[in-house]
Design a protein around this motif. Structure first.
Motif, PDB file in Angstrom:
ATOM      1  N   VAL A 160     -35.317  12.480 -17.821  1.00 34.18           N
ATOM      2  CA  VAL A 160     -36.370  12.550 -16.451  1.00 34.18           C
ATOM      3  C   VAL A 160     -37.869  11.711 -16.423  1.00 34.18           C
ATOM      4  N   PHE A 161     -38.758  12.722 -17.496  1.00 35.74           N
ATOM      5  CA  PHE A 161     -40.009  11.846 -17.620  1.00 35.74           C
ATOM      6  C   PHE A 161     -39.729  10.328 -18.364  1.00 35.74           C
ATOM      7  N   GLU A 162     -38.392  10.410 -19.921  1.00 35.23           N
ATOM      8  CA  GLU A 162     -38.657   9.001 -19.938  1.00 35.23           C
ATOM      9  C   GLU A 162     -37.885   8.272 -19.044  1.00 35.23           C
ATOM     10  N   GLU A 163     -37.582   8.611 -18.429  1.00 40.98           N
ATOM     11  CA  GLU A 163     -37.302   7.417 -16.746  1.00 40.98           C
ATOM     12  C   GLU A 163     -38.251   7.013 -15.927  1.00 40.98           C
ATOM     13  N   ASP A 164     -39.747   7.778 -16.491  1.00 37.88           N
ATOM     14  CA  ASP A 164     -40.646   7.415 -15.189  1.00 37.88           C
ATOM     15  C   ASP A 164     -40.817   5.738 -15.503  1.00 37.88           C
ATOM     16  N   LEU A 165     -41.350   4.939 -14.419  1.00 34.83           N
ATOM     17  CA  LEU A 165     -41.469   3.914 -14.341  1.00 34.83           C
ATOM     18  C   LEU A 165     -42.254   3.075 -15.406  1.00 34.83           C
ATOM     19  N   THR A 166     -43.899   4.497 -15.252  1.00 35.72           N
ATOM     20  CA  THR A 166     -44.808   3.456 -15.852  1.00 35.72           C
ATOM     21  C   THR A 166     -44.733   3.523 -17.748  1.00 35.72           C
ATOM     22  N   TYR A 167     -43.644   5.048 -17.657  1.00 38.99           N
ATOM     23  CA  TYR A 167     -43.409   5.237 -19.068  1.00 38.99           C
ATOM     24  C   TYR A 167     -42.861   3.466 -19.709  1.00 38.99           C
ATOM     25  N   ARG A 168     -41.620   3.271 -19.204  1.00 43.74           N
ATOM     26  CA  ARG A 168     -40.867   2.839 -19.361  1.00 43.74           C
ATOM     27  C   ARG A 168     -41.412   1.468 -19.175  1.00 43.74           C
ATOM     28  N   GLN A 169     -42.761   0.967 -18.596  1.00 48.02           N
ATOM     29  CA  GLN A 169     -43.160  -0.238 -18.731  1.00 48.02           C
ATOM     30  C   GLN A 169     -44.340  -0.017 -20.057  1.00 48.02           C
ATOM     31  N   ALA A 170     -44.501   1.146 -19.870  1.00 47.48           N
ATOM     32  CA  ALA A 170     -45.209   1.429 -21.326  1.00 47.48           C
ATOM     33  C   ALA A 170     -44.890   1.054 -22.610  1.00 47.48           C
ATOM     34  N   VAL A 171     -43.591   1.972 -22.759  1.00 47.09           N
ATOM     35  CA  VAL A 171     -42.553   1.311 -23.806  1.00 47.09           C
ATOM     36  C   VAL A 171     -42.130   0.043 -23.996  1.00 47.09           C
ATOM     37  N   ALA A 172     -42.262  -0.571 -22.754  1.00 47.64           N
ATOM     38  CA  ALA A 172     -42.238  -1.922 -22.815  1.00 47.64           C
ATOM     39  C   ALA A 172     -42.941  -2.326 -23.744  1.00 47.64           C
ATOM     40  N   ARG A 173     -44.115  -2.496 -23.837  1.00 44.59           N
ATOM     41  CA  ARG A 173     -44.982  -2.764 -24.074  1.00 44.59           C
ATOM     42  C   ARG A 173     -45.266  -3.082 -25.723  1.00 44.59           C
ATOM     43  N   PRO A 174     -45.445  -3.924 -26.917  1.00 44.02           N
ATOM     44  CA  PRO A 174     -45.880  -3.714 -27.986  1.00 44.02           C
ATOM     45  C   PRO A 174     -46.545  -3.015 -28.572  1.00 44.02           C
ATOM     46  N   GLY A 175     -46.506  -2.556 -29.100  1.00 45.06           N
ATOM     47  CA  GLY A 175     -47.743  -1.701 -29.652  1.00 45.06           C
ATOM     48  C   GLY A 175     -47.556  -0.443 -30.143  1.00 45.06           C
ATOM     49  N   ASN A 176     -48.301   0.363 -30.853  1.00 43.38           N
ATOM     50  CA  ASN A 176     -48.219   1.227 -30.797  1.00 43.38           C
ATOM     51  C   ASN A 176     -48.980   2.739 -29.980  1.00 43.38           C
ATOM     52  N   GLN A 177     -49.625   2.048 -28.931  1.00 39.58           N
ATOM     53  CA  GLN A 177     -50.372   2.569 -28.026  1.00 39.58           C
ATOM     54  C   GLN A 177     -49.410   3.062 -26.618  1.00 39.58           C
TER      55      GLN A 177
END
Lengths: 676, 231
Positions: free
Chosen positions: B165-182
């Protein structure tokens, strides 16, 4: 009713060293004037008229009316001037006429005897006596004022008019009966209340003066109008009017646009000012908030730091861990020796893990604890400031929105202003350019016309005042009008031997001034029969009667007025007998009336001094009362000798006397009624 | 205001605020029934809290998580947990190092201590602290009602669901979709309207039309929706 009027009555005249009147044996002229009729007889050129003038000038001096008008009534300037160059008598004799040529006349005004000596060359005063006492008068005007006062007349001007145009009926006589204005002038002078008469004179003067100015200025204005160049044919009057109308409209529209622009400009400025104020306030609040936030963050962090265990607490925790047998959390060794080592490190102010110096060594006993309340206070302040900032921001947004709207609107209004100005200037440019002088002249003409129009209004107002004054004074005639009417009727009928009806009315029109209308004045009008009219017809004007009738009716009017003025006091009439157009019948009647006017025997002194030509008529003996009912002429009695003056004996020899035939004829004529 | 005796540098301020956030999160997890949190769950929950804190009007801390195979990892959280653990405010169990190409990462299970709860109560005496705790508690409660409805937090299945559920968070998913290590929540002011925040607002608007709700309900609904997505 005014005070009694006393007219001058001549008693004696003497002339010395004057070539025209050498007198008997060169002793000068000595003429006594007894009561009754005195005839001064002579031929043409002998000096009859000159003698009458002398008698008049002895009373009036070298004074004349400032404004001479044949109509006595139409005089606004009731003043006299001193003719310093008076030379009437000087001009009638060969020069030089020395100052030894003098004339002395004695006359009475009521009971006052006045004797005056004047220089013949100028008629200036030489000496005066009042009741036989020498009296000095500095000027002619002073003497004239004195005589007016003695006579009971209002002014020396009135005295002058009375003597010259009422008592003296000579060549220069002015119409009286045939001029409503002249009649009114005499009535005003003799019968109206003095105050009322003055009021009328003043009002008339105002009207006349203004009327004169109006007419003069109108005349000049019309001349100036003629001097205007003709109008340019390029733009018609109607086109110009349309253009002017369009210009006026465009000016109005531009004015409105300008006002709107200024109003918007004001709003714009106000909004700008508000925006600046809001910006300043925002910046200030933002700065405060920033400062406060910084404080809060610091305080917040400090509070957290205070809440968290300090190094001492951590040591105790670790010690607890070690003490409880758990051992060092790093390597797991436990023991008293290890605990001391950690404690030594911490108390030395170093981290027991990395040995770097740490703050807050031991308990922070010197630091005041930060309470939650203090942090909350800061938080509240921050919240308030944030709310305030939000409000300011909203206000700025609102101002910005309005400003944007106003700016947009201003652009449109500025455009409109420019457009209306362009249109106005365009219209003005279409108007034909006028040169400066023409425009100035036209403007000046308009101003002058406006001034004249204003004066015309005043003129009408003054005329109304005059009418009111006349109306007010008319009642003064009530006491005398009937008596005057009766006397005039008697004299007129006696002169003309026709049925005469004299009508008194207050309907005669007297023109006040050219532009001021007329006023109804009290006058007498004559109605009489004639050879062609059996019933009494109205004869209003002098043109409707013959010349001789005209003269005698005028004389009748004077006699009637003199009778009323004098009643039981002295009176005098000096005249040139108008015999030229008279037939013998009229002549006798005229003479009879004149004797009736001035009988020799009367309670008061009544004198009629008349000149007459030696022309073979019966006028002279008739005047002297020497003709009986049958027409027979008797000789003048010796004690009446003073009633007849043969000027041929006392004047310079007339050329006619050089002719023997003439001398004989004259001698014969004289011989009919005097002992030659 | 009288001057504060303690001087705290800016860097120290951020660190202290992070410590507060972490402590209160641990306390909220305890209070809500979530209980102890594994390292992965903790860091994910931290990420989710940063992504949704503006829904409560709380500015998130400016921290970036590292992208790891175990989910987001906050180095600052590691340090904060260390301080809290050494202070006895957080209990650490099963502590072991975690192999990582860089930094020092540890595994473990974190739970609240009585002392930590007491300090947390003290920290909640300020408005900011009170609001923060309220938010974190509601977040955890929403997680409980949405995810751990009929499960025990210790249940491994529940644990897995929580992670997902945490990893389904919308912002997390957006952040994960961005390139980079951060992995960051807000890189710039434009990122303040995070997908999580937008989602919460949408749910809030939707539910308010139908019933009377509070923010906690919204958080619960969000978590439930995420769970359904996981399912």
């Amino acid at each position: 009713m005014r005070q009694k009027i006393l007219l001058p009555v001549i008693g004696h005249l003497s002339v010395k060293n004057y070539a025209l009147y050498p007198g008997v044996d060169g002793r000068g002229l000595e003429l006594p004037f007894p009561n009754g009729v005195t005839v001064l007889a002579g031929v043409n050129g002998v000096g009859k008229t000159t003698l009458l003038n002398l008698m008049m000038r002895m009373l009036l001096g070298p004074l004349d009316r400032a404004k001479v008008d044949r109509d006595l009534s139409r005089v606004s300037d009731r003043t006299l001037i001193h003719d310093k160059k008076f030379s009437f008598f000087k001009d009638r004799v060969p020069p030089p006429l020395g100052e030894n040529a003098t004339a002395t006349m004695t006359f009475h005004i009521g009971k006052t005897e006045v004797k005056v000596t004047r220089y013949m060359n100028s008629m200036e005063l030489k000496a005066t006596w009042i009741n036989k006492k020498r009296q000095e008068f500095r000027t002619e005007f002073e003497f004239a004022d004195a005589l007016a006062a003695l006579s009971g007349l209002s002014s020396k001007y009135d005295f002058h008019i009375c003597v010259r145009y009422l008592q003296f009926f000579s060549e220069e006589r002015l119409p009286a009966l045939w001029s409503p204005g002249a009649q009114f002038e005499f009535f005003k002078m003799f019968f109206f209340d003095e105050a009322a008469a003055k009021k009328i004179d003043k009002a008339f003067a105002k009207v006349q003066n203004l009327d004169s100015e109006v007419r003069n200025r109108t005349y000049q204005l019309n001349n100036r109008r003629k001097a205007l160049p003709p109008k340019r044919p390029t733009v018609g009057e109607e086109d110009l009017q349309r253009l002017d109308s369009a210009i006026a409209t465009a000016e109005q529209v531009h004015k409105q646009a300008l006002e709107l622009f200024k109003s918007q400009q004001l709003s714009h400025s106000e909004l700008l000012s508000r925006a600046k104020t809001a910006d300043a306030k925002f910046d200030e609040t933002e700065a405060k908030l920033s400062e406060l936030l910084s404080q809060l963050q610091h305080a917040d962090a400090a509070f957290i730091a205070q809440a968290l265990p300090n190094l001492e607490d951590k040591l105790q925790f670790l010690m607890l861990g070690l003490g409880s047998g758990r051992g060092c959390f790093v390597c797991g060794k436990g023991g008293h020796k290890e605990a001391l080592a950690i404690g030594r490190t911490l108390r030395g102010g170093n981290c027991f893990v990395c040995h770097s110096p740490v703050q807050g060594k031991g308990k922070s006993s010197n630091v005041e604890p930060l309470s939650a309340a203090r942090v909350r206070q800061l938080e509240s302040s921050v919240k308030l400031l944030k709310d305030e900032l939000k409000a300011i921001s909203e206000e700025r947004d609102e101002i910005a929105k309005k400003y944007e709207g106003v700016t947009k609107h201003m652009r449109a209004i500025a455009t409109q202003r420019a457009d209306t100005l362009r249109r106005l200037e365009g219209l003005k440019a279409q108007r034909p350019a006028s040169t400066s002088p023409l425009t100035d002249l036209e403007a000046e003409i308009q101003r002058e016309q406006a001034a004249i129009d204003a004066m015309d209004v005043d003129r009408k107002r003054f005329a109304a005042e005059f009418r009111a004054a006349v109306q007010e004074a008319r009642s003064s005639m009530d006491d005398v009008k009937e008596e005057l009417r009766a006397k005039l009727t008697d004299y007129a009928e006696a002169f003309l031997r026709e049925e005469v009806k004299v009508v008194y009315s207050a309907q005669d029109k007297f023109k006040i001034a050219t532009g001021a209308g007329s006023v109804n004045v009290p006058t007498f009008q004559i109605k009489m029969t004639s050879s062609t009219h059996e019933t009494v017809q109205e004869r209003l004007t002098s043109d409707a009667v013959s010349e001789s009738q005209k003269e005698f009716l005028d004389l009748a009017f004077r006699m009637a007025v003199l009778d009323i003025i004098s009643r039981d006091s002295a009176t005098m009439l000096v005249m040139e007998t108008p015999e030229a157009s008279l037939d013998s019948w009229f002549m006798l009647r005229a003479a009879g009336l004149m004797r009736h006017f001035a009988p020799s025997e009367s309670e008061s002194s009544r004198k009629l001094i008349a000149t007459s030509n030696l022309n073979g008529t019966e006028m002279i003996p008739a005047l002297l009362g020497l003709i009986d009912r049958k027409g027979r002429i008797s000789k003048l009695a010796a004690n009446d000798a003073e009633h007849f003056v043969n000027l041929l004996e006392v004047t310079a020899e007339a050329k006619i006397l050089k002719d023997a035939e003439s001398r004989e004829r004259i001698g014969k004529e004289l011989g009919r009624f005097i002992n030659v | 205001m009288s001057s504060i005796g303690i001087t705290v540098s800016r860097a120290e301020q951020e660190r202290l605020r992070f410590i507060r956030w972490v402590l209160l999160l641990v306390n909220a997890a305890e209070a809500s029934g979530v209980g102890s949190l594994q390292r992965r769950q903790f860091h994910s929950l931290l990420f989710v809290s940063f992504a949704s804190s503006r829904f409560y009007g709380i500015e998130p801390l400016r921290q970036r998580a590292q992208r790891t195979e175990q989910g987001p990892y906050y180095r600052a959280a590691h340090i904060a947990l260390g301080v809290l653990t050494l202070s006895g405010l957080v209990d650490l169990k099963d502590f072991r190092p975690h192999p990582s190409p860089k930094d020092v990462q540890f595994e473990g299970t974190f739970s609240a201590t009585p002392k930590g709860l007491a300090v947390g109560r003290r920290l909640a005496e300020t408005y900011q602290g009170e609001l923060l705790y309220q938010f974190l508690l509601d977040l955890c409660l929403g997680t409980v009602s949405g995810v751990l409805e009929d499960k025990s937090p210790a249940d491994s299945k529940a644990s897995v669901s929580l992670d997902q559920v945490f990893e389904e968070d919308l912002t997390y998913r957006q952040a994960v979709a961005r390139p980079g290590n951060q992995l960051f929540v807000e890189e710039s002011p434009e990122d303040q309207q995070t997908p999580t925040l937008n989602g919460l607002k949408s749910i809030d608007a939707f539910l308010k039309q139908r019933t009377h709700i509070n923010r906690k309900d919204v958080l619960s609904a969000y978590q439930t929706l995420l769970l359904r997505r996981v399912a």
